[in-house]
Design an enzyme around this catalytic site. Structure first.
Site, mmCIF file in Angstrom:
data_model
loop_
_atom_site.group_PDB
_atom_site.id
_atom_site.type_symbol
_atom_site.label_atom_id
_atom_site.label_comp_id
_atom_site.label_asym_id
_atom_site.label_seq_id
_atom_site.Cartn_x
_atom_site.Cartn_y
_atom_site.Cartn_z
ATOM 1 N N LYS A 110 0.857 -1.192 0.000
ATOM 2 C CA LYS A 110 0.000 0.000 0.000
ATOM 3 C C LYS A 110 0.893 1.241 0.000
ATOM 4 C CE LYS A 110 -4.348 0.499 2.494
ATOM 5 N NZ LYS A 110 -4.884 0.532 3.855
HETATM 6 C C1 E4P Z 1 -8.272 1.429 4.130
HETATM 7 O O1 E4P Z 1 -7.488 0.687 3.616
HETATM 8 C C2 E4P Z 1 -8.061 2.112 5.403
HETATM 9 O O2 E4P Z 1 -7.280 1.273 6.233
HETATM 10 C C3 E4P Z 1 -9.336 2.351 6.158
HETATM 11 O O3 E4P Z 1 -10.471 1.892 5.460
HETATM 12 C C4 E4P Z 1 -9.474 3.676 6.774
HETATM 13 O O4 E4P Z 1 -10.685 3.728 7.487
HETATM 14 P P1 E4P Z 1 -11.008 4.861 8.563
HETATM 15 O O5 E4P Z 1 -11.281 6.123 7.827
HETATM 16 O O6 E4P Z 1 -12.227 4.354 9.275
HETATM 17 O O7 E4P Z 1 -9.801 4.956 9.456
#
Ligand code: E4P
Length: 217
Positions: A83
């Site tokens: 990522k």
């Molecule tokens: C996605 O890959 C992120 O880890 C995640 O969905 C972020 O979510 P949040 O906005 O609830 O922290």
């Protein structure tokens, strides 16, 4: 539509994987920071539980650092996806890592223009954050509609991974729009099961059955 869980908790991942409806896992530095132990070892264990993509995020912000961390993450297990954030260095790293055959998830995407850049850089997944857009008074799902339309127009193979899902309606809307994947916290996956009429109906079926058995006995 594929369903990923957004967590670093091995216990939660094991419980959801046992249900047979889990297609993958996303993590981020905030989620992994909450878990005890070495993050590489935790990611390896997650990959062994889930037969699907598992995203692990780089923490470097420069191109060279992202490349080094990305290669390292990709070697943890064949399920690993690297990522990277949607920055200039992140997009450059996405292109270079993809060129080495490493699958990349471009994260922290908040506009269709950013999603287009990720697709052009060869991302396997692009992660638009719907919940965080809703938090600032913008309709997150409008972004999903735009990205799905653009990717369809040009047949980009990049999959739309709807992230920052906060409730079941996000998942239903994403599915209606034709998004490829939703990733959501364990609690939201749990909510998908719930309907009061299911519980009431089951209770009545079982009571009626018990009554009939008592009469026959
Ligand atoms: C996605 O890959 C992120 O880890 C995640 O969905 C972020 O979510 P949040 O906005 O609830 O922290």
């Amino acid at each position: 539509m594929k369903l990923f869980v957004d967590t670093g908790s091995i216990k939660d991942i094991e419980a959801i994987a046992a249900l047979g409806i889990l297609d993958g896992v996303t993590t981020n530095p905030s989620l992994l920071a909450k878990e005890p132990g070495d993050f590489r070892e935790n990611l390896r264990r997650i990959c062994e539980i889930v037969n699907g993509p598992v995203s692990g995020e780089v923490t470097a912000t420069d191109f060279a650092g992202m490349m080094q961390q990305g290669r390292d993450i990709s070697k943890i297990h064949k399920h690993m996806i690297v990522k990277v954030p949607l920055t200039r260095d992140g997009i450059r790293a996405c292109k270079a890592l993809a060129g080495e055959g490493i699958r990349v998830n471009v994260t922290l995407v908040f506009s269709a223009a950013q999603a287009l850049l990720a697709a052009k850089a060869g991302a396997t997944f692009v992660s638009p954050f719907v919940g965080r857009l809703d938090d600032v008074g913008t309709t997150g799902m409008d972004l999903i509609r735009e990205i799905v339309e653009i990717f369809d127009n040009y047949e980009f193979p990049t999959e739309v991974l709807v992230a920052s899902c906060r409730h079941p309606i996000h998942i239903v809307e994403a599915a209606r729009l034709g998004a490829d994947i939703c990733t959501c916290p364990p609690a939201v996956i749990d909510q998908l099961f719930n309907h009061p009429l299911t519980s009431i109906g089951l209770e009545k079926f079982l009571k009626d059955w018990e009554k009939s058995q008592a009469v026959k006995a």
